[in-house]
Motif scaffolding. Structure first.
Motif, short mmCIF file in Angstrom:
data_model
loop_
_atom_site.label_atom_id
_atom_site.label_comp_id
_atom_site.label_asym_id
_atom_site.label_seq_id
_atom_site.Cartn_x
_atom_site.Cartn_y
_atom_site.Cartn_z
N TRP A 288 9.51 69.50 -68.13
CA TRP A 288 9.61 68.05 -67.94
C TRP A 288 8.23 67.38 -67.89
N GLY A 289 7.21 68.17 -68.18
CA GLY A 289 5.87 67.58 -68.30
C GLY A 289 5.19 67.32 -66.98
N VAL A 290 5.56 68.06 -65.94
CA VAL A 290 4.94 67.85 -64.63
C VAL A 290 4.33 69.15 -64.14
N GLU A 291 3.13 69.06 -63.64
CA GLU A 291 2.47 70.25 -63.09
C GLU A 291 2.15 70.01 -61.63
N LEU A 292 2.63 70.92 -60.81
CA LEU A 292 2.42 70.83 -59.38
C LEU A 292 1.21 71.68 -59.01
N GLY A 293 0.20 71.06 -58.42
CA GLY A 293 -1.01 71.82 -58.10
C GLY A 293 -0.84 72.66 -56.85
N ASP A 294 -1.44 73.85 -56.87
CA ASP A 294 -1.41 74.68 -55.66
C ASP A 294 -2.71 74.38 -54.91
N ASN A 295 -2.76 73.26 -54.29
CA ASN A 295 -4.01 72.80 -53.68
C ASN A 295 -3.73 71.79 -52.57
N VAL A 296 -4.77 71.28 -51.98
CA VAL A 296 -4.65 70.18 -51.02
C VAL A 296 -5.65 69.11 -51.47
N VAL A 297 -5.13 67.91 -51.62
CA VAL A 297 -5.99 66.84 -52.11
C VAL A 297 -6.60 66.09 -50.94
N VAL A 298 -7.90 65.91 -50.99
CA VAL A 298 -8.58 65.12 -49.94
C VAL A 298 -9.34 63.97 -50.59
N ASP A 299 -9.50 62.94 -49.81
CA ASP A 299 -10.24 61.78 -50.29
C ASP A 299 -10.93 61.20 -49.05
N LYS A 300 -12.09 61.74 -48.76
CA LYS A 300 -12.76 61.43 -47.48
C LYS A 300 -12.99 59.94 -47.27
N MET A 301 -13.23 59.24 -48.38
CA MET A 301 -13.53 57.82 -48.27
C MET A 301 -12.29 57.00 -47.96
N HIS A 302 -11.10 57.58 -48.22
CA HIS A 302 -9.86 56.84 -48.03
C HIS A 302 -8.88 57.65 -47.20
N SER A 303 -9.29 57.99 -46.01
CA SER A 303 -8.37 58.72 -45.14
C SER A 303 -8.52 58.20 -43.72
N LYS A 304 -7.41 58.25 -42.99
CA LYS A 304 -7.44 57.78 -41.61
C LYS A 304 -7.57 58.94 -40.63
N SER A 305 -7.36 60.15 -41.15
CA SER A 305 -7.54 61.35 -40.33
C SER A 305 -7.88 62.48 -41.28
N ASP A 306 -8.10 63.67 -40.75
CA ASP A 306 -8.45 64.81 -41.60
C ASP A 306 -7.35 65.13 -42.60
N SER A 307 -6.10 64.89 -42.18
CA SER A 307 -4.99 65.32 -43.04
C SER A 307 -4.43 64.20 -43.92
N SER A 308 -4.79 62.96 -43.68
CA SER A 308 -4.13 61.88 -44.42
C SER A 308 -5.00 61.34 -45.54
N VAL A 309 -4.33 60.82 -46.54
CA VAL A 309 -5.01 60.17 -47.67
C VAL A 309 -4.29 58.83 -47.91
N VAL A 310 -5.05 57.77 -47.92
CA VAL A 310 -4.45 56.46 -48.21
C VAL A 310 -4.67 56.18 -49.69
N VAL A 311 -3.56 55.98 -50.40
CA VAL A 311 -3.68 55.79 -51.85
C VAL A 311 -3.09 54.45 -52.26
N GLY A 312 -3.82 53.78 -53.11
CA GLY A 312 -3.35 52.47 -53.59
C GLY A 312 -3.61 52.26 -55.05
N ALA A 313 -4.07 53.30 -55.76
CA ALA A 313 -4.34 53.17 -57.19
C ALA A 313 -3.05 53.50 -57.95
N PHE A 314 -2.18 52.50 -58.05
CA PHE A 314 -0.87 52.74 -58.64
C PHE A 314 -0.90 52.60 -60.16
N GLY A 315 0.03 53.30 -60.80
CA GLY A 315 0.22 53.12 -62.24
C GLY A 315 1.07 51.88 -62.48
#
Lengths: 250, 492
Positions: free
Chosen positions: B290-317
């Motif tokens: 179906w054209g989707v690849e699930l990464g075996d990873n953890v995504v971090v975005d230090k500049m856009h997070s409210k805690s170590d585990s969270s990522v705030v995302v707003g770059a929508f398609g």
């Protein structure tokens, strides 16, 4: 047009050169001030979640002022002319009866607006002490004043009609008060009877001045309300015109 | 001067009566015109708000829904008028009934009308102790909205120990009522199945943080019936499954299960797959075609997070699921997400799956392949995609069973659990995704909660005295004084 404006000026002058006109304005200001002070005392330090304009128009004072002030303003328009004997002179002047009726209506309406004008400053008094400046929006204040203007227009036309029927200012004021009160009391049909399916609820809501004023005080301008007041104002002005014309064949 | 008693009248009696009749008819005619003007005015009415806060205006989506009504929808307000929500509810429903003649509003005050209240409850088989609710009904289908659902509350002060006050933060009436109208007028009965047996979040769990009870509410708000499903043994995805939710599976799927899921998707199934960090579900074999690849990873975005585990995302398609969020300038908050990327399937035919990445991190995102060791230069860096939507349209002449396939895959399942669903715009995303998957295009819009503006103003006794003196003394006194001056001058 010039003659019409002269008549309007004469009518307005009649209010502003007599003590009665100033007493009416002072009375309106006293009652609106009292209403506002009571509101301030009630809301001081208390959180509230509706526009302050809506709170103001929910106080009973607002309607008392409208119901009392308009008959006092309009009682003289025709009755005093008839009583003092200037009516025939006016009606034989080279102006049409329609122009006379409209000039008297406009003069009384402008005086009514002048009596309410200081109220414009009240929301800004509140703004000075409010933690949320957005609470007093100019648009909402404008729509609330549009409501006052439309209700005032209807009541003034009713007052003109009542005044055209008699030569006694007192009777004219009482008739106007009774008619205005009648329209106002119709509003309670929609507040007393809870909404139910059927045409009655829609009709009662359509004629309810309290509901209309609630909308205006929230900043909502509904064309239904505008049509209601404008059409009834025209109707009562038409009745006034017919009453004035009746001197020809009575 | 009195008229002599013998002087003849200037009008004959007949002409007088003629004039009176003329006036009477003219008055009746004008009155008829007044009635007509009001009738036409009511039919073609417009309501506009002059205030910047359009809190009393219905959203375009609600107007769209109301315009589409062909039959009457009865809305009954079963409330004590002294209840806190009554005023807001009535104001809101008044807007609905003014916007559409198909909305029939009824009220029951169970305090003053106990007999009517009892009759109503008996008619709809409602619990005897149920009170203060709205019932939306159409053609024997009803949806109940309880008072407790109508507001969002700010528990911040209470939690911080700054006070015992719980403040109303937002009024959700329009969202719930419009949703109820759509669901009771929708002739299709949709059913969503939650897959279990792999450690998924439970839709029945309303109190535990990791439960999906609140997400299940989103489905119920959309009149979607819920069910549970395990694909063990001979069990297959039921024919009445409108939506299959796989919420955070932790253990591995066997081959037979993957085949069943694959078959379901190939038959035009709809699936909402929410993966979680460190899951051993290994669903890439299912997703790859179906054209989707699930990464075996953890995504971090230090500049856009409210805690170590969270990522705030707003770059929508620009996909319909996320377009309203993007237009409203909203963001999502995800927790230890995995990357979900579009990948080439190799197929170039017209019926190949259309894959769209829904949201990415900022360009500072890093997909950490070994969270224990932390970010490495070899890790993928840049705008990392975290969600994807797939659609495969139906082909003429080919019966896919359920219609076109739709699939939404997210790299985080915690974002929609009981604890985090109300963070940022997570709930709105859930609403959007569910309605896109169910092909309810009319609901893919956003009716956000209406913030309840609580205002306070404070005046000291001195300020109050000044205002009182100004309004009760100075202003009327000045007017009166000026009047006396005018009067005195005229007397002279």
């Amino acid at each position: 047009m010039q003659k019409f404006l002269t008549l309007v000026r004469r009518e307005l002058g009649g209010y502003f050169v007599s003590l009665t006109g100033y007493v009416i304005i002072a009375g309106v200001q006293l009652l609106t001030g009292m209403s506002f002070v009571i509101l301030l005392k009630a809301l001081n330090g208390q959180p509230f979640d509706m526009p302050v304009t809506e709170k103001f128009y929910e106080t009973g004072f607002f309607w008392i002022i409208l119901l009392l002030a308009v008959p006092l303003i309009t009682m003289r328009v025709f009755a005093q002319e008839k009583f003092s004997g200037t009516y025939e002179t006016l009606m034989t002047a080279p102006v049409g009866e329609l122009a006379v009726v409209l000039a008297k209506f406009l003069g009384a309406l402008l005086f009514f607006v002048a009596a309410w004008l200081p109220l414009l400053a009240y929301p800004y008094v509140l703004r000075r002490y409010s933690l949320d400046l957005g609470q007093v929006e100019s648009g909402i204040v404008a729509s609330a004043f549009l409501g006052v203007f439309l209700v005032g227009g209807l009541f003034v036309s009713i007052g003109c009609f009542a005044s055209s029927l008699t030569r006694s200012q007192m009777i004219a004021a009482m008739n106007a008060f009774a008619l205005c009160m009648g329209f106002f009391l119709l509003s309670f049909l929609s507040t007393l009877l809870a909404p139910q399916p059927g045409w009655q609820t829609k009709l009662f809501a359509h004629i309810s001045m309290i509901e209309h004023m609630r909308d205006f005080s929230r900043g909502i301008v509904d064309t239904r309300h505008v049509v209601y007041y404008a059409s009834l104002t025209v109707f009562f002005l038409f009745l006034t015109l017919k009453s004035v014309e009746s001197r020809r064949w009575k | 001067m009195e008229r002599p008693a013998s002087s003849p009248p200037s009008f004959s009696r007949g002409r007088k009566w003629g004039a009176r009749l003329n006036v009477f008819l003219a008055v009746v005619a004008v009155l008829a015109m007044v009635v007509m003007a009001n009738y036409l005015g009511a039919r073609r009415a417009k309501r506009v708000s002059w205030g910047a806060d359009a809190g009393f205006q219905l959203s375009p989506l609600t107007h769209q829904v109301l315009r589409g009504l062909t039959n009457q929808v009865k809305v009954t307000v079963y409330f004590d008028p002294d209840e806190v929500h009554y005023g807001s509810v009535m104001s809101l429903l008044k807007e609905y009934s003014l916007a559409s003649p198909k909305i029939v509003l009824d009220t029951i005050n169970y305090i003053s009308e106990p007999a009517k209240a009892e009759l109503f409850k008996a008619q709809y088989r409602l619990a005897p102790n149920l009170k203060d609710f709205i019932l939306v009904e159409h053609d024997k289908r009803a949806r109940l909205i309880q008072q407790s659902e109508l507001s969002e509350y700010d528990l911040g002060k209470l939690m911080r120990g700054e006070g015992k006050e719980i403040q109303r933060k937002a009024f959700l009436g329009e969202r719930l009522v419009t949703s109820a109208i759509i669901t009771v007028t929708d002739p299709r009965q949709q059913k969503a199945y939650f897959l279990f047996a792999h450690g998924e979040h439970s839709p029945a769990e309303r109190t535990q943080d990791t439960g999906y009870g609140r997400f299940a509410e989103v489905l119920r708000d959309n009149n979607v019936e819920l069910g549970g499903l395990a694909l063990t043994g001979t069990n297959d995805v039921p024919a009445d499954c409108s939506l299959l939710v796989i919420a955070g599976p932790q253990t591995a799927f066997d081959l037979a299960e993957i085949e069943k899921l694959d078959r379901y998707l190939r038959q035009g199934g709809r699936m909402f797959l929410l993966m979680r960090y460190q899951s051993r579900a290994a669903l890439n074999p299912l997703l790859a075609p179906w054209g989707v690849e699930l990464g075996d990873n953890v995504v971090v975005d230090k500049m856009h997070s409210k805690s170590d585990s969270s990522v705030v995302v707003g770059a929508f398609g620009s996909h319909p699921v996320v377009r309203p969020l993007s237009q409203a300038g909203l963001a999502l908050q995800m927790f230890v997400p995995r990357s979900v990327s579009a990948r080439s399937t190799g197929a170039t035919s017209a019926d190949s799956p259309q894959v769209a990445e829904l949201v990415t991190t900022s360009p500072e995102g890093v997909a950490v392949s070994d969270p224990v060791k932390g970010p490495r230069p070899s890790n993928r860096q840049g705008a990392i995609p975290l969600m994807a939507a797939v659609e495969k349209g139906s082909i003429k002449g080919v019966n896919l069973g359920r219609g076109s396939t739709r699939l939404v895959v997210t790299g985080d399942s915690l974002m929609l659990d009981n604890q985090f669903i109300d963070f940022a715009a997570n709930r709105d995303f859930a609403w959007q995704a569910v309605n896109w998957l169910l092909d309810r295009s009319v609901l893919i819009g956003n009716i956000g909660p209406r913030p309840v503006r609580v205002n306070t103003f404070t005046m000291t006794d001195g300020q109050m005295r000044t205002v009182r003196w100004l309004l009760l003394g100075a202003v009327p006194g000045a007017v009166l004084g000026f009047g006396l001056l005018v009067w005195w001058r005229r007397q002279r």
